[in-house]
Design an enzyme around this catalytic site. Sequence first.
Site, PDB file in Angstrom:
ATOM      1  CB  ILE A  65     -22.568 -17.115 -70.000  1.00 34.00           C
ATOM      2  CG1 ILE A  65     -23.429 -17.500 -71.461  1.00 34.00           C
ATOM      3  CG2 ILE A  65     -22.332 -15.410 -70.268  1.00 34.00           C
ATOM      4  CD1 ILE A  65     -24.981 -17.114 -71.124  1.00 34.00           C
ATOM      5  N   PRO A  66     -18.833 -17.694 -69.715  1.00 33.02           N
ATOM      6  CG  PRO A  66     -16.841 -17.833 -70.672  1.00 33.02           C
ATOM      7  CD  PRO A  66     -18.091 -18.027 -70.722  1.00 33.02           C
ATOM      8  CG  HIS A  67     -20.462 -14.819 -65.475  1.00 26.95           C
ATOM      9  ND1 HIS A  67     -21.049 -16.005 -65.764  1.00 26.95           N
ATOM     10  CD2 HIS A  67     -20.721 -14.711 -64.102  1.00 26.95           C
ATOM     11  CE1 HIS A  67     -21.690 -16.652 -65.079  1.00 26.95           C
ATOM     12  NE2 HIS A  67     -21.463 -15.777 -63.765  1.00 26.95           N
ATOM     13  N   GLY A  68     -17.217 -12.972 -64.789  1.00 26.77           N
ATOM     14  CA  GLY A  68     -16.629 -12.620 -63.461  1.00 26.77           C
ATOM     15  C   GLY A  68     -16.452 -11.015 -63.337  1.00 26.77           C
TER      16      GLY A  68
END
Length: 153
Positions: A65-68
């Site tokens: 779950i890449p997030h930013g």
Amino acid sequence: MKLTDILSKDHIIADLRSRTKRGVMEELCQSLASTHPDLEPGRLMEVLIERERLGSTGIGDGIAIPHGKTDKVGELMLAFGRSLAGVDFDSLDAKPAHLFFLVVAPENSAGVHLKALARISRLLKSTAVRRELLEAADAIEIYEIVAAQDEEF
């Protein structure tokens, strides 16, 4: 909040081409940028890479779950990708990731950002749901699986 409130069928990639962590994130960024002209994929990649330096967003069980956060979006955005072959995402369990949710939030949105991450985690906690997503025929079926699960919890 339901995932289908922020996930569009246009932002589901049923067959990711990339076989690298960076490549997967780039594909997902391009998907979001294709319908959001203010969102520059290169800048979003910088945000995601910076977040990955804190620790991998590959949480295990074939999930990442890449997030930013960025000031270039006014609302929470979501993209989904699937790699049947699997991608080394530096996951906690050292196994390849197959299911990817990219979460992009406005700079000052801690609450909604965390709610989305929690909702995704709950969705993917189920082995049966993960299997369904892996076996889905296409992006439409993937969306329908997510929508059905949205109704469950």
